[in-house]
Design an enzyme around this catalytic site. Structure first.
Site, PDB file in Angstrom:
ATOM      1  N   ALA A   1       0.860  -1.183   0.000  1.00 38.74           N
ATOM      2  CA  ALA A   1       0.000   0.000   0.000  1.00 38.74           C
ATOM      3  C   ALA A   1       0.897   1.234   0.000  1.00 38.74           C
ATOM      4  O   ALA A   1       2.043   1.191   0.463  1.00 38.74           O
ATOM      5  CB  ALA A   1      -0.890  -0.027   1.228  1.00 38.74           C
TER       6      ALA A   1
ATOM      7  N   GLY B   1       0.612  -5.135   0.958  1.00 35.19           N
ATOM      8  CA  GLY B   1      -0.597  -5.223   0.136  1.00 35.19           C
ATOM      9  C   GLY B   1      -0.323  -5.836  -1.229  1.00 35.19           C
ATOM     10  O   GLY B   1      -1.223  -6.415  -1.850  1.00 35.19           O
TER      11      GLY B   1
ATOM     12  N   GLU C   1       4.933  -5.225   7.079  1.00 35.30           N
ATOM     13  CA  GLU C   1       4.190  -4.201   7.820  1.00 35.30           C
ATOM     14  C   GLU C   1       4.701  -4.017   9.242  1.00 35.30           C
ATOM     15  O   GLU C   1       4.667  -2.910   9.781  1.00 35.30           O
ATOM     16  CB  GLU C   1       2.694  -4.555   7.860  1.00 35.30           C
ATOM     17  CG  GLU C   1       1.970  -4.405   6.538  1.00 35.30           C
ATOM     18  CD  GLU C   1       1.976  -5.671   5.676  1.00 35.30           C
ATOM     19  OE1 GLU C   1       2.840  -6.555   5.886  1.00 35.30           O
ATOM     20  OE2 GLU C   1       1.104  -5.771   4.796  1.00 35.30           O
TER      21      GLU C   1
ATOM     22  N   GLU D   1      -0.470  -9.464  -0.673  1.00 34.05           N
ATOM     23  CA  GLU D   1      -1.885  -9.800  -0.419  1.00 34.05           C
ATOM     24  C   GLU D   1      -2.691  -9.767  -1.713  1.00 34.05           C
ATOM     25  O   GLU D   1      -3.579 -10.607  -1.921  1.00 34.05           O
ATOM     26  CB  GLU D   1      -2.456  -8.824   0.611  1.00 34.05           C
ATOM     27  CG  GLU D   1      -1.805  -9.038   1.967  1.00 34.05           C
ATOM     28  CD  GLU D   1      -2.122  -7.950   2.982  1.00 34.05           C
ATOM     29  OE1 GLU D   1      -2.300  -8.285   4.149  1.00 34.05           O
ATOM     30  OE2 GLU D   1      -2.190  -6.763   2.610  1.00 34.05           O
TER      31      GLU D   1
END
Ligand code: CO8
Length: 258
Positions: A65, A109, A132, A112
């Site tokens: 992200a 992300g 993260e 993911e």
């Protein structure tokens, strides 16, 4: 006009989506995820498309992200806006198979996003991770849920708690990726795999995806029952007749996707 954040191409019956923020290593923001979601939904609804491939650049599938876009978020803003979730849910609604073709970084992300796809094909250069923890947060789009299902608890804990990266060979050994290929062959291999899938009868392909996914949601007896219902229902398609007639006649089948 600003450049598209997701490049969209038709390759025969395969829809190809290329994440296109190379300078930011394809960091995922709302605008990119909106474009990706819209393009996936359009391919999913297109009768001439049987499978999709999502890829990134040579250096990064997606490095996570967009940290710049989220660093000043407050809890209330993250919660009230359901931060990023609206775009991620779109991916779960896609009913045709989606292959992630991963070169370089697939982090946070990005990892993911790859795990939300149905099949991961990796270049030898691929690096997977959920870093993260190094930012003072935890994964927010399945890293603590899909990763353990793919690689088991020990390795998932190792990756999520230390934030270390895993190379393509380790990812294949762990069961996260189905194939590792040379970097310059990645897209060809992924498109070839998608082309094979897209040549099969679309109803059976979609039901196969639905049934395999059910294995992760339902108890075994319920999953078996679900599989059997779908299996029986496929005897209502023209393509079942065609597939079996073609086998008996020793000729290739010509599926009409109905
Ligand atoms: N966000 C924003 N920008 C990024 C990101 C990112 N995640 N990753 C890289 N960039 C940018 C860099 O800032 C840099 O920009 P600039 O050239 O303007 O300085 C450019 O991309 C190139 O990056 P680097 O110079 O850092 O390249 P290196 O080759 O030195 O390093 C790395 C590559 C190791 C990948 C490094 O960029 C890195 O560590 N990136 C961050 C990885 C990361 O922590 N990812 C996890 C983010 S958090 C997350 O994904 C949570 C998801 C939650 C989803 C929630 C859904 C509900």
């Amino acid at each position: 006009m600003s450049e598209a954040l997701v490049l969209v191409e038709n390759r025969g019956r395969v829809g190809l989506l290329t994440l296109n923020r190379p300078k930011a290593l394809n960091a995922l923001n709302d605008a990119l995820m909106d474009e990706l979601g819209a393009a996936l939904l359009a391919f999913d609804a297109d009768p001439d498309i049987g499978a999709m491939v999502i890829t990134g650049s040579e250096k990064a599938f997606a490095a996570g992200a967009d940290i710049g876009a989220m660093k000043d978020l407050t809890y209330v803003e993250a919660y009230a806006s359901d931060f990023i979730t609206r775009n991620w849910e779109t991916l779960r609604r896609i009913r045709k198979p989606v292959i992630a073709a991963v070169a370089g970084y697939a982090l946070g992300g990005g990892c993911e996003l790859a795990m939300m796809c149905d099949i991961l094909v990796a270049a030898e250069t691929a690096r997977f991770g959920q870093p993260e923890i190094k930012l003072g947060i935890i994964p927010g789009a399945g890293g603590t849920q899909r990763l353990p299902r793919a690689v088991g608890k020990a390795k998932a804990m190792d990756l999520v708690l230390t934030g270390r990266l895993m190379d393509a060979a380790e990812a294949e050994r762990a069961g996260l990726v189905s194939r590792v290929v040379a970097a310059d062959k990645l897209l060809d291999e992924a498109i070839e795999m998608a082309t094979v899938i897209a040549s099969m009868s679309l109803p059976s392909v979609m039901m196969a995806k639905e049934a395999v996914n059910r294995a992760f949601e339902a108890p075994l007896a319920e999953g078996m029952q679900f599989e059997r219902r779908l299996f029986h229902s496929l005897f209502g398609t023209q393509d079942q007749r065609e597939g079996m007639d073609a086998f008996i006649a020793k000729r290739p089948p010509s599926f009409r996707h109905k």
